[in-house]
Design a protein around this motif. Sequence first.
Motif, PDB file in Angstrom:
ATOM      1  N   ALA A 293       0.834  -1.202   0.000  1.00 43.02           N
ATOM      2  CA  ALA A 293       0.000   0.000   0.000  1.00 43.02           C
ATOM      3  C   ALA A 293       0.865   1.247   0.000  1.00 43.02           C
ATOM      4  N   VAL A 294       0.246   2.380  -0.369  1.00 39.21           N
ATOM      5  CA  VAL A 294       0.913   3.676  -0.359  1.00 39.21           C
ATOM      6  C   VAL A 294      -0.149   4.769  -0.261  1.00 39.21           C
ATOM      7  N   PRO A 295       0.061   5.816   0.544  1.00 35.06           N
ATOM      8  CA  PRO A 295      -0.850   6.963   0.507  1.00 35.06           C
ATOM      9  C   PRO A 295      -0.503   7.830  -0.698  1.00 35.06           C
ATOM     10  N   PHE A 296      -1.520   8.289  -1.402  1.00 37.95           N
ATOM     11  CA  PHE A 296      -1.315   9.022  -2.651  1.00 37.95           C
ATOM     12  C   PHE A 296      -1.757  10.466  -2.474  1.00 37.95           C
ATOM     13  N   ASP A 297      -0.802  11.393  -2.668  1.00 34.41           N
ATOM     14  CA  ASP A 297      -1.090  12.823  -2.515  1.00 34.41           C
ATOM     15  C   ASP A 297      -0.980  13.574  -3.836  1.00 34.41           C
ATOM     16  N   ASP A 298      -0.966  12.871  -4.941  1.00 35.58           N
ATOM     17  CA  ASP A 298      -1.014  13.429  -6.299  1.00 35.58           C
ATOM     18  C   ASP A 298       0.027  14.530  -6.518  1.00 35.58           C
ATOM     19  N   PRO A 299       1.307  14.174  -6.581  1.00 39.39           N
ATOM     20  CA  PRO A 299       2.349  15.193  -6.762  1.00 39.39           C
ATOM     21  C   PRO A 299       2.219  15.985  -8.056  1.00 39.39           C
ATOM     22  N   ARG A 300       1.748  15.346  -9.126  1.00 42.37           N
ATOM     23  CA  ARG A 300       1.562  16.091 -10.376  1.00 42.37           C
ATOM     24  C   ARG A 300       0.521  17.191 -10.185  1.00 42.37           C
ATOM     25  N   GLN A 301      -0.585  16.849  -9.530  1.00 46.83           N
ATOM     26  CA  GLN A 301      -1.635  17.843  -9.310  1.00 46.83           C
ATOM     27  C   GLN A 301      -1.170  18.950  -8.379  1.00 46.83           C
ATOM     28  N   GLN A 302      -0.284  18.642  -7.453  1.00 45.76           N
ATOM     29  CA  GLN A 302       0.265  19.691  -6.590  1.00 45.76           C
ATOM     30  C   GLN A 302       1.018  20.730  -7.409  1.00 45.76           C
ATOM     31  N   GLY A 303       1.741  20.282  -8.443  1.00 45.43           N
ATOM     32  CA  GLY A 303       2.403  21.225  -9.334  1.00 45.43           C
ATOM     33  C   GLY A 303       1.414  22.110 -10.062  1.00 45.43           C
ATOM     34  N   VAL A 304       0.333  21.498 -10.548  1.00 45.17           N
ATOM     35  CA  VAL A 304      -0.714  22.260 -11.236  1.00 45.17           C
ATOM     36  C   VAL A 304      -1.324  23.294 -10.294  1.00 45.17           C
ATOM     37  N   LEU A 305      -1.666  22.873  -9.096  1.00 47.31           N
ATOM     38  CA  LEU A 305      -2.299  23.778  -8.128  1.00 47.31           C
ATOM     39  C   LEU A 305      -1.372  24.915  -7.718  1.00 47.31           C
ATOM     40  N   ALA A 306      -0.075  24.641  -7.660  1.00 44.96           N
ATOM     41  CA  ALA A 306       0.876  25.687  -7.276  1.00 44.96           C
ATOM     42  C   ALA A 306       0.876  26.824  -8.293  1.00 44.96           C
ATOM     43  N   ILE A 307       0.855  26.488  -9.569  1.00 51.81           N
ATOM     44  CA  ILE A 307       0.813  27.523 -10.612  1.00 51.81           C
ATOM     45  C   ILE A 307      -0.492  28.309 -10.528  1.00 51.81           C
ATOM     46  N   ARG A 308      -1.583  27.623 -10.335  1.00 48.89           N
ATOM     47  CA  ARG A 308      -2.883  28.307 -10.261  1.00 48.89           C
ATOM     48  C   ARG A 308      -2.957  29.222  -9.045  1.00 48.89           C
ATOM     49  N   GLN A 309      -2.457  28.764  -7.922  1.00 46.63           N
ATOM     50  CA  GLN A 309      -2.466  29.605  -6.726  1.00 46.63           C
ATOM     51  C   GLN A 309      -1.611  30.848  -6.919  1.00 46.63           C
ATOM     52  N   MET A 310      -0.443  30.657  -7.510  1.00 46.00           N
ATOM     53  CA  MET A 310       0.462  31.782  -7.748  1.00 46.00           C
ATOM     54  C   MET A 310      -0.173  32.795  -8.690  1.00 46.00           C
ATOM     55  N   LEU A 311      -0.831  32.320  -9.729  1.00 44.86           N
ATOM     56  CA  LEU A 311      -1.471  33.226 -10.690  1.00 44.86           C
ATOM     57  C   LEU A 311      -2.576  34.037 -10.029  1.00 44.86           C
ATOM     58  N   ARG A 312      -3.352  33.398  -9.171  1.00 42.36           N
ATOM     59  CA  ARG A 312      -4.408  34.134  -8.473  1.00 42.36           C
ATOM     60  C   ARG A 312      -3.816  35.265  -7.646  1.00 42.36           C
ATOM     61  N   PHE A 313      -2.681  34.994  -7.017  1.00 41.64           N
ATOM     62  CA  PHE A 313      -2.046  36.049  -6.229  1.00 41.64           C
ATOM     63  C   PHE A 313      -1.544  37.176  -7.125  1.00 41.64           C
ATOM     64  N   LEU A 314      -0.880  36.827  -8.217  1.00 37.16           N
ATOM     65  CA  LEU A 314      -0.330  37.850  -9.102  1.00 37.16           C
ATOM     66  C   LEU A 314      -1.437  38.679  -9.747  1.00 37.16           C
ATOM     67  N   GLU A 315      -2.583  38.071 -10.007  1.00 39.14           N
ATOM     68  CA  GLU A 315      -3.674  38.779 -10.674  1.00 39.14           C
ATOM     69  C   GLU A 315      -4.555  39.548  -9.703  1.00 39.14           C
ATOM     70  N   GLN A 316      -4.726  38.993  -8.478  1.00 34.32           N
ATOM     71  CA  GLN A 316      -5.663  39.597  -7.538  1.00 34.32           C
ATOM     72  C   GLN A 316      -4.975  40.230  -6.328  1.00 34.32           C
ATOM     73  N   GLY A 317      -3.717  39.881  -6.098  1.00 31.64           N
ATOM     74  CA  GLY A 317      -2.965  40.473  -5.008  1.00 31.64           C
ATOM     75  C   GLY A 317      -3.343  39.993  -3.627  1.00 31.64           C
ATOM     76  N   GLN A 318      -4.058  38.873  -3.547  1.00 33.21           N
ATOM     77  CA  GLN A 318      -4.484  38.367  -2.250  1.00 33.21           C
ATOM     78  C   GLN A 318      -3.714  37.098  -1.905  1.00 33.21           C
ATOM     79  N   SER A 319      -3.168  37.077  -0.696  1.00 36.35           N
ATOM     80  CA  SER A 319      -2.444  35.893  -0.243  1.00 36.35           C
ATOM     81  C   SER A 319      -3.396  34.716  -0.109  1.00 36.35           C
ATOM     82  N   ALA A 320      -2.870  33.549  -0.429  1.00 32.71           N
ATOM     83  CA  ALA A 320      -3.676  32.329  -0.356  1.00 32.71           C
ATOM     84  C   ALA A 320      -3.319  31.560   0.903  1.00 32.71           C
TER      85      ALA A 320
END
Length: 352
Positions: A293-320
């Motif tokens: 067994a292994v716990p799965f935390d979806d490392p690929r999706q974490q990369g995707v989410l990191a870019i999206r979170q960063m873009l929201r900050f750059l566009e809206q100026g609000q910390s996440a």
Amino acid sequence: MTVSNPIRENTSISFLSNVCRRIFAAYARRCTTAIGAMAAAVFWAMLVAPPADADGKTTVCVLVPHFKDEYWLSVGYGLEQEASQHDIALLFFEAGGYQSLAEQIAQLDDCAKRGVDAILLGAVSSDHPELLATIHAISGKLPVFGLVNELLSNDLSGRIGVDWQEMGLVLGSYLAEIHPAGTAVQKAVLISGPAESGWVGPLERGLRLGLAQSSIEILEVFRADTGLRQQLSAVEEAFSAHPDAELLIGSAPAVEAAIGLIRATNRQTGVGLVSTYISHTIKRAVMNGRVLAVPFDDPRQQGVLAIRQMLRFLEQGQSAGFEGPEILLINGTNNRIGSIILSPADYFPIIQ
């Protein structure tokens, strides 16, 4: 933690997965260009570096401990996938390992001088004062986001990852179902990363919490950087110290090393293997039944989410806040393994 073992010369390379062979090849290519890179660095130091976004692109530094662990390849792939959708240029840096604090601090300073738009930081330490002080100084000039590893800084503009204590709890609870308290004692060894890394402490706390109602006894914990060679040394030491171990709970590189070592030596063949996080090799091993067994935390999706979170900050100026995928327990019988998407077999990021 390195021990002398005559087995290693015959086993340390022969059983490497295709992905790990490619990782070592990439590092070898970088070494052969070292002299040229040093000469170029001398020349570059005589000039003023142009702004990172001179072509108008959003430019982001991605700092990780290293790419010797397949897990980080999937994170990098997710970052590149999402960045390509937004015309974002990524500059990848690796510190060289979890003991490379000074190198990562220097890379942070370098990125700030380059004039990038943001920094995504897979930290080598969660709370080292020098690292936190550097983040504090840089965060006044550009946003810094935590990536995957725990980072106890109040100066982050956001963080993508999962709760590593929950990762351990999910795995420990599953093992307690298989070996509940009152059944035959199962002797286990735990192979993990270095204590200074941000995920090791929370993972072990969660694992022990999950195992509290089990018959599993962790005999000893062995720690090493999460490169395959270092984890192999830890596995060898664990098997030498505890030849009667019935279960090995380990990082993805540790479990891969154990698979190869057992195959090459035909020793400890009855040891059950459990991984604390996913990699290409672990996915294959779960599919063929070698890893329980292994716990799965979806490392690929974490990369995707990191870019999206960063873009929201750059566009809206609000910390996440703290965001990340759901943690799922993966084994050979719950039909989840087929849905796991990791980086392609030939993927390796271009490193600065």
